[in-house]
Design an enzyme around this catalytic site. Sequence first.
Site, PDB file in Angstrom:
ATOM      1  CG  ASP A 106      18.099 -36.873  -9.448  1.00 23.09           C
ATOM      2  OD1 ASP A 106      18.643 -36.169  -8.971  1.00 23.09           O
ATOM      3  OD2 ASP A 106      16.610 -36.407  -9.718  1.00 23.09           O
ATOM      4  CE  LYS A 168      13.262 -37.252  -8.981  1.00 23.28           C
ATOM      5  NZ  LYS A 168      14.202 -37.364 -10.383  1.00 23.28           N
ATOM      6  CE  LYS A 198      13.859 -33.148  -9.182  1.00 21.80           C
ATOM      7  NZ  LYS A 198      15.474 -33.621  -9.488  1.00 21.80           N
TER       8      LYS A 198
END
Length: 253
Positions: A106, A168, A198
């Site tokens: 990430d 995300k 996400k």
Amino acid sequence: MKGILTERPRKEILTKDDIAYMMDPSVLKLDTTIHDVEHMVDVCKKYGCGTCFCWPCYYEELVELLEDAEVTKFGTSLGFPTGQEKTETKVFLANQFNALEPATNDMSMNVGWLKAGRYDLVLNDIKAVREATPGVPLKVIMEVMLLTDDEIRKACELSIEGGADYVKTGSGFSVGQPTTLHHVKVIADTIGDRAKLKVAGGVRDLDTLLKMYKLGACRFGIGCASAEAILAEVDAMGGSVDLNSIVIDESEL
């Protein structure tokens, strides 16, 4: 446990195992200890969560703790949670963590650059991290609670152009500003099937998770305590949930 993160097919009826696998529990408070990491790993192993996250100072220990995990894998965070480190710093960290064979990475987008319209810098930042993490799923954290809808759409487009596999929603550090169903719908409508979604930041109950899944999310970054509470809710519902029973009101969007 080595190998990259993969997603399971979407389903109408979700079991407790399905819901646990979509979760990426984390322990990311400023006073996190190794005991918190150990507890998180115990929870992840017990329920079969997809991946888990902690602060980088514990990565080596986390990898060791996950050696005998049947399902749960290890994920890294790059430039987390602000995103405003230099691109070279994010790349350096990626190269350092590659040796630990993460299942997913990430990275935090530089939201300051985005909001100032410095899109070339945002794009090059993502591309550089993408190049440093070949073959491993990359998620770009956009911190959508700080963005307008148009900025969210632009952040999605830049993430996809830069090579991200997922977008995300947030880091969880924008205190008091959770990801909303509106955010999820804007993102899902923008990305289509070009990237996965996400959600992180504000998912603390089963109803929210299920509604966001129904709108298109497939992974959920959740604090370890909230993950345990949500799985207890699934138990209380008999161990599975029929998504047809989950109603999203237009006013929530």
